[in-house]
Scaffold this active site. Structure first.
Site, mmCIF file in Angstrom:
data_model
loop_
_atom_site.group_PDB
_atom_site.id
_atom_site.type_symbol
_atom_site.label_atom_id
_atom_site.label_comp_id
_atom_site.label_asym_id
_atom_site.label_seq_id
_atom_site.Cartn_x
_atom_site.Cartn_y
_atom_site.Cartn_z
ATOM 1 N N GLY A 293 -13.125 40.951 48.624
ATOM 2 C CA GLY A 293 -12.386 41.992 47.904
ATOM 3 C C GLY A 293 -10.936 41.611 47.663
ATOM 4 N N GLY B 180 -17.372 40.006 40.210
ATOM 5 C CA GLY B 180 -18.234 39.090 40.969
ATOM 6 C C GLY B 180 -18.843 38.017 40.088
ATOM 7 N N ASP B 181 -19.198 38.390 38.851
ATOM 8 C CA ASP B 181 -19.747 37.402 37.912
ATOM 9 C C ASP B 181 -18.665 36.391 37.537
ATOM 10 O OD1 ASP B 181 -22.146 38.819 37.978
ATOM 11 O OD2 ASP B 181 -21.586 40.048 36.248
#
Length: 314
Positions: free
Chosen positions: A234, A265-266
């Protein structure tokens, strides 16, 4: 058999048309939307293609306007669509996404049940096509679409492993798509343990392994044959550990204006995988992952913030 590496990466999954709200508030009140393309594995394919890698994306789409839109976007981004099947029996899925200006996660409503992509199966595994790639990227979204799509993920991993290819896996948990939490954990861990590189978020790793710490999560997979575990932590950034015992925390790139958290995240996967496939060190790869993840959350849309090679160099 085609043993030439014509592709750097092959991946598989679902594309959906995505309608992003033009104003904040309840989706029921919104009258204007902007059409984009979405899909976890597709975001990664687009991001890698923008960085100059040859990427193939395998899927099924409906014989409808959303399907045509998907093919247009693939062509525009230079993603190989040779193994995308137009399946006239089922529709292309779509989703609605709210606009949030406070940095919180937007709400997303999915309309994907019974979609063409949910009918992906081992029939969609073209051995020569997959063998022509040097790397396979899988995510937990494709695995969650249906029992047949899950079987395809396991089959592709086993075949690519037998061919000596590298494999990465991003758990991308979608609990709502699974019949039970237990099945999700069992099947995603099986896929993770077939991979060389596993990229969970900290919370995802805790759910999947039952471990509370990043190191505990990493060790769970490393003890089962994974080569490196890269954990997204994070706002702190990321942390990794390898089978050789190398480990490091990699600080996040600070972002003052968070526009859209979906796709972070991608973006991280794009940065990390592209660097590893270029032969960079894991530390350099995770630093690039953090950088592209930070760019992804500064643009509306799931892949709009993913940079070209020139933009990355700036």
């Amino acid at each position: 058999m085609n043993t030439q590496n014509t592709l750097d990466v092959v991946t598989l999954g679902e594309a959906m048309a995505m309608f992003v709200a033009a104003q904040t508030g309840d989706l029921a009140e919104v009258e204007t939307f902007t059409k984009r393309i979405a899909g976890a594995e597709l975001n990664v394919a687009i991001g890698l293609a923008r960085l100059g890698l040859n990427v193939g994306w395998v899927s099924r789409i409906g014989n409808d306007s959303f399907g045509r839109f998907t093919l247009q976007q693939l062509a525009k981004e230079g993603v190989n669509a040779q193994q995308v099947t137009v399946d006239g029996r089922y529709p292309t899925g779509f989703q609605l996404k709210s606009k949030n200006t406070d940095g919180t996660d937007p709400s997303v409503e999915y309309f994907r049940k019974g979609s063409a992509a949910s009918h992906l199966s081992t029939v969609d595994f073209d051995r020569d096509y997959f063998a022509g790639a040097r790397h396979l990227h899988l995510s937990g979204v494709a695995a969650a679409l249906s029992a047949e799509s899950l079987e395809l993920c396991h089959f592709a991993a086993a075949e690519m492993r037998a061919l000596g290819k590298t494999i990465s896996f991003d758990p991308n948990l979608r609990p709502v798509l699974w019949s039970s939490r237990e099945l999700m954990i069992e099947q995603l861990n099986k896929l993770a343990c077939a991979a060389d590189w596993v990229l969970p978020g900290l919370k995802e790793g805790q759910i999947l392994t039952g471990q509370s710490t990043a190191e505990g999560i990493a060790d769970f997979y490393l003890e089962r044959g994974v080569q490196a575990v890269i954990i997204k932590t994070g706002p702190e950034g990321a942390w990794f550990k390898t089978a050789a015992g190398d480990q490091a925390a990699v600080p996040a790139v600070k972002v003052t204006n968070v526009v859209d958290t979906v796709g972070a995240g991608d973006g991280f996967a794009v940065g990390t995988l592209s660097a590893l496939l270029e032969g960079k060190t894991l530390l350099q790869a995770v630093q690039r992952g953090n950088k592209i993840g930070s760019l992804a959350i500064q643009a509306i849309g799931d892949s709009e913030g993913l940079p070209t090679r020139a933009a990355l160099a700036e």
